[in-house]
Scaffold this motif. Structure first.
Motif, PDB file in Angstrom:
ATOM      1  N   GLY A   1       0.815  -1.216   0.000  1.00  0.00           N
ATOM      2  CA  GLY A   1       0.000   0.000   0.000  1.00  0.00           C
ATOM      3  C   GLY A   1       0.845   1.260   0.000  1.00  0.00           C
ATOM      4  N   ILE A   2       1.874   1.297   0.862  1.00  0.00           N
ATOM      5  CA  ILE A   2       2.753   2.472   0.925  1.00  0.00           C
ATOM      6  C   ILE A   2       3.502   2.659  -0.390  1.00  0.00           C
ATOM      7  CG2 ILE A   2       4.739   3.511   2.106  1.00  0.00           C
ATOM      8  CD1 ILE A   2       2.203   3.451   3.793  1.00  0.00           C
TER       9      ILE A   2
ATOM     10  N   ALA B   1       9.573   4.073   7.794  1.00  0.00           N
ATOM     11  CA  ALA B   1      10.535   3.001   7.528  1.00  0.00           C
ATOM     12  C   ALA B   1      10.327   2.395   6.144  1.00  0.00           C
ATOM     13  CB  ALA B   1      10.410   1.918   8.602  1.00  0.00           C
ATOM     14  N   ILE B   2       9.073   2.114   5.800  1.00  0.00           N
ATOM     15  CA  ILE B   2       8.788   1.493   4.505  1.00  0.00           C
ATOM     16  C   ILE B   2       9.118   2.447   3.359  1.00  0.00           C
ATOM     17  CG2 ILE B   2       6.908   0.637   3.044  1.00  0.00           C
ATOM     18  CD1 ILE B   2       5.691  -0.551   5.616  1.00  0.00           C
TER      19      ILE B   2
ATOM     20  N   ASP C   1      -3.667   8.582  -3.919  1.00  0.00           N
ATOM     21  CA  ASP C   1      -3.036   8.558  -2.600  1.00  0.00           C
ATOM     22  C   ASP C   1      -4.068   8.561  -1.480  1.00  0.00           C
ATOM     23  OD1 ASP C   1      -0.769   8.621  -4.072  1.00  0.00           O
ATOM     24  OD2 ASP C   1       0.025  10.495  -3.246  1.00  0.00           O
ATOM     25  N   GLY C   2      -5.075   9.431  -1.600  1.00  0.00           N
ATOM     26  CA  GLY C   2      -6.105   9.500  -0.570  1.00  0.00           C
ATOM     27  C   GLY C   2      -6.902   8.212  -0.471  1.00  0.00           C
ATOM     28  N   GLY C   3      -7.251   7.641  -1.631  1.00  0.00           N
ATOM     29  CA  GLY C   3      -8.028   6.396  -1.640  1.00  0.00           C
ATOM     30  C   GLY C   3      -7.268   5.240  -1.014  1.00  0.00           C
ATOM     31  N   ILE C   4      -5.975   5.118  -1.351  1.00  0.00           N
ATOM     32  CA  ILE C   4      -5.165   4.029  -0.789  1.00  0.00           C
ATOM     33  C   ILE C   4      -5.006   4.208   0.722  1.00  0.00           C
ATOM     34  CG2 ILE C   4      -2.852   3.012  -0.715  1.00  0.00           C
ATOM     35  CD1 ILE C   4      -2.668   3.554  -3.725  1.00  0.00           C
ATOM     36  N   ALA C   5      -4.709   5.443   1.158  1.00  0.00           N
ATOM     37  CA  ALA C   5      -4.499   5.695   2.587  1.00  0.00           C
ATOM     38  C   ALA C   5      -5.767   5.407   3.389  1.00  0.00           C
ATOM     39  CB  ALA C   5      -4.047   7.136   2.803  1.00  0.00           C
TER      40      ALA C   5
ATOM     41  N   MET D   1      -6.478   1.681   3.531  1.00  0.00           N
ATOM     42  CA  MET D   1      -5.620   1.007   4.500  1.00  0.00           C
ATOM     43  C   MET D   1      -6.188   1.126   5.911  1.00  0.00           C
ATOM     44  SD  MET D   1      -1.906   2.155   3.020  1.00  0.00           S
ATOM     45  CE  MET D   1      -1.014   1.671   4.492  1.00  0.00           C
ATOM     46  N   GLY D   2      -6.770   2.278   6.225  1.00  0.00           N
ATOM     47  CA  GLY D   2      -7.338   2.463   7.553  1.00  0.00           C
ATOM     48  C   GLY D   2      -8.476   1.504   7.840  1.00  0.00           C
ATOM     49  N   VAL D   3      -9.305   1.225   6.819  1.00  0.00           N
ATOM     50  CA  VAL D   3     -10.461   0.344   7.008  1.00  0.00           C
ATOM     51  C   VAL D   3     -10.077  -1.123   6.878  1.00  0.00           C
ATOM     52  CG1 VAL D   3     -12.718  -0.322   6.081  1.00  0.00           C
ATOM     53  CG2 VAL D   3     -12.091   2.098   6.222  1.00  0.00           C
ATOM     54  N   PHE D   4      -9.427  -1.474   5.770  1.00  0.00           N
ATOM     55  CA  PHE D   4      -9.197  -2.889   5.468  1.00  0.00           C
ATOM     56  C   PHE D   4      -7.913  -3.423   6.095  1.00  0.00           C
ATOM     57  CE2 PHE D   4     -11.789  -1.231   1.954  1.00  0.00           C
ATOM     58  CZ  PHE D   4     -12.895  -2.061   2.094  1.00  0.00           C
TER      59      PHE D   4
END
Length: 303
Positions: A34-35, A98-99, A218-222, A225-228
């Motif tokens: 994701g990152i 880190a990633i 970027d917004g959609g991926i971030a 990630m918070g939900v899934f």
């Protein structure tokens, strides 16, 4: 003729526990991918959007699951919930940084040192005993870490490795704070970490002049990630961990560490250095050996 007895409820609970915890590890392992798929956003912007979606998701989940506000549960836990939440913000920040600054394999393997750090912190702060086998595993793990960071001569890669260790320390403090607060329920503290994350990252973004509006990618991926990746992973882990001993949880957690580098290799062609692979193998052996050595023991109660 031999009769086959039907599976017991305990056996079913164990089977589903393994399935749920492994599925949680699979979801958590996608953090590196994701990152990597985020194009322009920096760590504070990513964490802001991820914290917003995670907080909304967990608020609804806790209300539906318990019938009460997460704020009531947080007040019941008290100050340890605040410490746990702040440590998670630090862990998430260090993890994303880190990633972005070292290989996913290097970061994920260093994240896996969190249980060892938790053992040491619990020994110092809560006077929890640490088995001799765990001290031996910690010594082996330190050797593996030394091998992993030995070839990180560039400042960026070294900073990424240090951030990964800092992230592991944050998760370790989170684990000990839950035990300090005499609760095995992590969701309210994670929800509070989302609120702290919003406040802290919003202040940093405004102070440093980072735009609050991200690209749809970027917004959609971030937010996804918070939900899934974080939210759904926590639900599965919480459901599964109730029927599994601590040793099995430790072994199943290795799925996250091993799958994270696999996804970025399969989809993006990212590989790891020889030192990362050798040191990582030593670290994984230490984790697996520690878990297997305690397999016959019951997990320590939360005092």
């Amino acid at each position: 003729m031999t009769s086959i007895s039907p599976p017991t409820p305990h056996a079913d609970a164990h089977k589903y526990g393994v399935l749920f915890v492994f599925a949680a590890g699979v979801l958590w392992s996608t953090v590196g991918l994701g990152i990597r798929l985020i194009e322009d956003a920096v760590v504070w912007q990513i964490l802001l959007y991820r914290s917003i979606s995670m907080s909304l998701f967990l608020y609804l989940l806790i209300r539906l699951r318990s019938g009460e506000s997460p704020f009531v549960q947080i007040r019941r836990t008290g100050f340890p919930a605040v410490i746990a939440a702040l440590s998670l913000v630090a862990a998430y920040s260090g993890g994303i940084y880190a990633i972005q600054n070292t290989s996913v394999a290097n970061a994920m393997l260093l994240f896996a040192t969190a249980p060892f750090m938790a053992a040491v912190i619990g020994w110092i702060v809560l006077r929890e005993p640490v088995r001799a086998a765990t001290w031996g595993a910690i010594a082996v793990a330190i050797g593996g870490i030394a091998i992993m960071v030995a070839d990180k001569s560039g400042a960026v890669a070294l900073n990424g490795s240090l951030a990964a260790l800092g992230s592991a320390l944050g998760f370790a403090v989170f684990t000990v704070a839950l035990r300090w607060g005499r609760t095995g329920e992590m969701l309210p503290s994670v929800f509070l970490s989302g609120l702290f994350g919003i406040a802290i990252t919003l202040t940093i973004c405004l102070g440093l002049g980072f735009p609050l509006v991200l690209s749809p990618n970027d917004g959609g991926i971030a937010m996804g990630m918070g939900v899934f990746q974080v939210g759904a992973g926590l639900i599965l882990y919480t459901l599964g961990s109730r029927s599994l001993p601590a040793a099995e949880l430790a072994l199943l957690s290795l799925a996250e560490v091993l799958l994270g580098p696999l996804w970025v290799w399969l989809f993006l062609g990212e590989t790891a250095t020889a030192n990362t692979l050798i040191g990582g193998a030593v670290l994984l052996l230490a984790i697996a050996g520690n878990a297997l050595s305690g397999k016959r023991r019951k997990p320590p109660p939360i005092h």
